[in-house]
Design a protein around this motif. Structure first.
Motif, mmCIF file in Angstrom:
data_model
loop_
_atom_site.group_PDB
_atom_site.id
_atom_site.type_symbol
_atom_site.label_atom_id
_atom_site.label_comp_id
_atom_site.label_asym_id
_atom_site.label_seq_id
_atom_site.Cartn_x
_atom_site.Cartn_y
_atom_site.Cartn_z
ATOM 1 N N VAL A 1 35.406 31.730 48.370
ATOM 2 C CA VAL A 1 36.484 30.822 47.964
ATOM 3 C C VAL A 1 36.989 31.182 46.566
ATOM 4 O O VAL A 1 38.201 31.201 46.310
ATOM 5 C CB VAL A 1 36.025 29.351 48.035
ATOM 6 C CG1 VAL A 1 37.033 28.422 47.383
ATOM 7 C CG2 VAL A 1 35.793 28.944 49.488
ATOM 8 N N ILE A 2 36.091 31.492 45.660
ATOM 9 C CA ILE A 2 36.490 31.874 44.304
ATOM 10 C C ILE A 2 37.351 33.133 44.342
ATOM 11 O O ILE A 2 38.389 33.211 43.670
ATOM 12 C CB ILE A 2 35.248 32.050 43.401
ATOM 13 C CG1 ILE A 2 34.616 30.674 43.128
ATOM 14 C CG2 ILE A 2 35.607 32.766 42.099
ATOM 15 C CD1 ILE A 2 33.251 30.739 42.477
ATOM 16 N N LYS A 3 36.968 34.108 45.144
ATOM 17 C CA LYS A 3 37.767 35.337 45.279
ATOM 18 C C LYS A 3 39.161 35.031 45.832
ATOM 19 O O LYS A 3 40.159 35.567 45.356
ATOM 20 C CB LYS A 3 37.069 36.340 46.199
ATOM 21 C CG LYS A 3 35.882 36.996 45.593
ATOM 22 C CD LYS A 3 35.224 37.941 46.595
ATOM 23 C CE LYS A 3 33.891 38.425 46.087
ATOM 24 N NZ LYS A 3 33.150 39.180 47.092
ATOM 25 N N ILE A 4 39.221 34.171 46.839
ATOM 26 C CA ILE A 4 40.514 33.810 47.440
ATOM 27 C C ILE A 4 41.397 33.111 46.411
ATOM 28 O O ILE A 4 42.584 33.416 46.281
ATOM 29 C CB ILE A 4 40.307 32.926 48.690
ATOM 30 C CG1 ILE A 4 39.643 33.729 49.801
ATOM 31 C CG2 ILE A 4 41.634 32.329 49.161
ATOM 32 C CD1 ILE A 4 39.139 32.893 50.965
ATOM 33 N N ARG A 5 40.832 32.178 45.679
ATOM 34 C CA ARG A 5 41.612 31.439 44.679
ATOM 35 C C ARG A 5 42.097 32.353 43.555
ATOM 36 O O ARG A 5 43.223 32.221 43.082
ATOM 37 C CB ARG A 5 40.797 30.281 44.121
ATOM 38 C CG ARG A 5 40.649 29.152 45.122
ATOM 39 C CD ARG A 5 39.833 28.016 44.580
ATOM 40 N NE ARG A 5 39.731 26.937 45.542
ATOM 41 C CZ ARG A 5 38.794 26.008 45.519
ATOM 42 N NH1 ARG A 5 37.881 26.015 44.561
ATOM 43 N NH2 ARG A 5 38.762 25.065 46.435
ATOM 44 N N LYS A 6 41.252 33.285 43.126
ATOM 45 C CA LYS A 6 41.660 34.217 42.072
ATOM 46 C C LYS A 6 42.792 35.125 42.544
ATOM 47 O O LYS A 6 43.658 35.498 41.757
ATOM 48 C CB LYS A 6 40.474 35.059 41.612
ATOM 49 C CG LYS A 6 39.540 34.312 40.695
ATOM 50 C CD LYS A 6 38.429 35.209 40.209
ATOM 51 C CE LYS A 6 37.524 34.443 39.257
ATOM 52 N NZ LYS A 6 36.396 35.252 38.800
ATOM 53 N N ALA A 7 42.787 35.487 43.809
ATOM 54 C CA ALA A 7 43.816 36.378 44.352
ATOM 55 C C ALA A 7 45.125 35.641 44.640
ATOM 56 O O ALA A 7 46.164 36.264 44.814
ATOM 57 C CB ALA A 7 43.312 37.038 45.628
ATOM 58 N N SER A 8 45.082 34.309 44.696
ATOM 59 C CA SER A 8 46.273 33.520 44.993
ATOM 60 C C SER A 8 47.192 33.460 43.781
ATOM 61 O O SER A 8 46.749 33.339 42.646
ATOM 62 C CB SER A 8 45.878 32.103 45.396
ATOM 63 O OG SER A 8 47.032 31.315 45.559
ATOM 64 N N HIS A 9 48.466 33.518 44.053
ATOM 65 C CA HIS A 9 49.444 33.423 42.979
ATOM 66 C C HIS A 9 50.038 32.019 42.888
ATOM 67 O O HIS A 9 50.973 31.795 42.139
ATOM 68 C CB HIS A 9 50.555 34.454 43.199
ATOM 69 C CG HIS A 9 50.030 35.845 43.219
ATOM 70 N ND1 HIS A 9 49.525 36.462 42.101
ATOM 71 C CD2 HIS A 9 49.889 36.745 44.222
ATOM 72 C CE1 HIS A 9 49.107 37.680 42.409
ATOM 73 N NE2 HIS A 9 49.324 37.871 43.690
ATOM 74 N N LYS A 10 49.489 31.088 43.676
ATOM 75 C CA LYS A 10 49.999 29.713 43.652
ATOM 76 C C LYS A 10 49.321 28.919 42.543
ATOM 77 O O LYS A 10 48.114 29.037 42.351
ATOM 78 C CB LYS A 10 49.669 29.000 44.972
ATOM 79 C CG LYS A 10 50.388 29.479 46.171
ATOM 80 C CD LYS A 10 50.076 28.514 47.304
ATOM 81 C CE LYS A 10 49.959 29.170 48.635
ATOM 82 N NZ LYS A 10 49.556 28.243 49.671
ATOM 83 N N PRO A 11 50.085 28.082 41.844
ATOM 84 C CA PRO A 11 49.446 27.163 40.903
ATOM 85 C C PRO A 11 48.544 26.192 41.666
ATOM 86 O O PRO A 11 48.790 25.897 42.834
ATOM 87 C CB PRO A 11 50.626 26.410 40.271
ATOM 88 C CG PRO A 11 51.848 27.144 40.664
ATOM 89 C CD PRO A 11 51.517 27.952 41.886
ATOM 90 N N LEU A 12 47.504 25.718 41.018
ATOM 91 C CA LEU A 12 46.521 24.854 41.665
ATOM 92 C C LEU A 12 47.160 23.652 42.343
ATOM 93 O O LEU A 12 46.764 23.270 43.443
ATOM 94 C CB LEU A 12 45.471 24.392 40.650
ATOM 95 C CG LEU A 12 44.247 23.687 41.209
ATOM 96 C CD1 LEU A 12 43.541 24.566 42.239
ATOM 97 C CD2 LEU A 12 43.288 23.327 40.096
ATOM 98 N N ASN B 1 29.690 31.122 50.727
ATOM 99 C CA ASN B 1 31.023 30.549 50.933
ATOM 100 C C ASN B 1 31.752 30.317 49.612
ATOM 101 O O ASN B 1 32.952 30.574 49.505
ATOM 102 C CB ASN B 1 30.934 29.249 51.728
ATOM 103 C CG ASN B 1 30.542 29.484 53.169
ATOM 104 O OD1 ASN B 1 30.621 30.592 53.692
ATOM 105 N ND2 ASN B 1 30.087 28.434 53.829
ATOM 106 N N LEU B 2 31.035 29.839 48.611
ATOM 107 C CA LEU B 2 31.661 29.574 47.320
ATOM 108 C C LEU B 2 32.157 30.873 46.676
ATOM 109 O O LEU B 2 33.256 30.912 46.109
ATOM 110 C CB LEU B 2 30.686 28.848 46.399
ATOM 111 C CG LEU B 2 31.266 28.306 45.098
ATOM 112 C CD1 LEU B 2 32.465 27.395 45.353
ATOM 113 C CD2 LEU B 2 30.191 27.560 44.316
ATOM 114 N N ALA B 3 31.380 31.944 46.778
ATOM 115 C CA ALA B 3 31.816 33.232 46.231
ATOM 116 C C ALA B 3 33.103 33.694 46.893
ATOM 117 O O ALA B 3 34.019 34.194 46.222
ATOM 118 C CB ALA B 3 30.710 34.275 46.412
#
Length: 135
Positions: free
Chosen positions: A41-52, A37-39
């Motif tokens: 989530v990391i992929k999803i966050r890296k692909a997101s263009h939204k600031p944290l 699951n963590l792997a």
């Protein structure tokens, strides 16, 4: 279309890739932290263009496994979900909780009732709980 009153809670330790589709459809997703699951989530966050700081909408929160099984993980995380997403947290609240990876048990029904959920439905992925009076 985003279900703006829906929060997803995933307790399946091997949920993985479907997380992306769930997160795109609901206001926020909580997922148990496991290697798979963590792997994802990391992929999803890296692909997101939204600031944290803008990741609350359609965002994903990982949580640790407290207890021996998905029922315990779900039960012990409900309080945090409520604390972060109820109208008492300063937002517009939520009325639907989709729980992935476990069927409704009596323990989880009681825990959900404590947070105002009163309508329950079994689903292919687990179960859905709904607040009729919205907080």
């Amino acid at each position: 279309m985003i279900a703006s009153d829906t929060i997803a809670l995933i307790v399946d330790p091997d949920f993985g890739l479907p997380t992306r589709e769930v997160a795109a459809r609901v206001r926020h997703t909580w997922i148990v932290e496991t290697p798979e699951n963590l792997a994802t989530v990391i992929k999803i966050r890296k692909a997101s263009h939204k600031p944290l700081e803008h990741m609350m909408e359609n965002g994903i929160t990982t949580f640790l496994q407290y207890g021996p099984d998905p029922e315990s993980w779900c039960d012990t995380t409900l309080d945090s979900v409520e604390e972060h997403h109820s109208s008492h947290a300063g937002g517009r609240g939520y009325g639907v909780l989709e729980i992935y990876g476990i069927s409704l048990t009596e323990r989880l029904r009681r825990a959900c009732l404590e947070f105002g959920f009163s309508v329950f439905a079994e689903t292919d992925y687990g179960f859905r709980a709904e607040k009729l009076g919205r907080d």
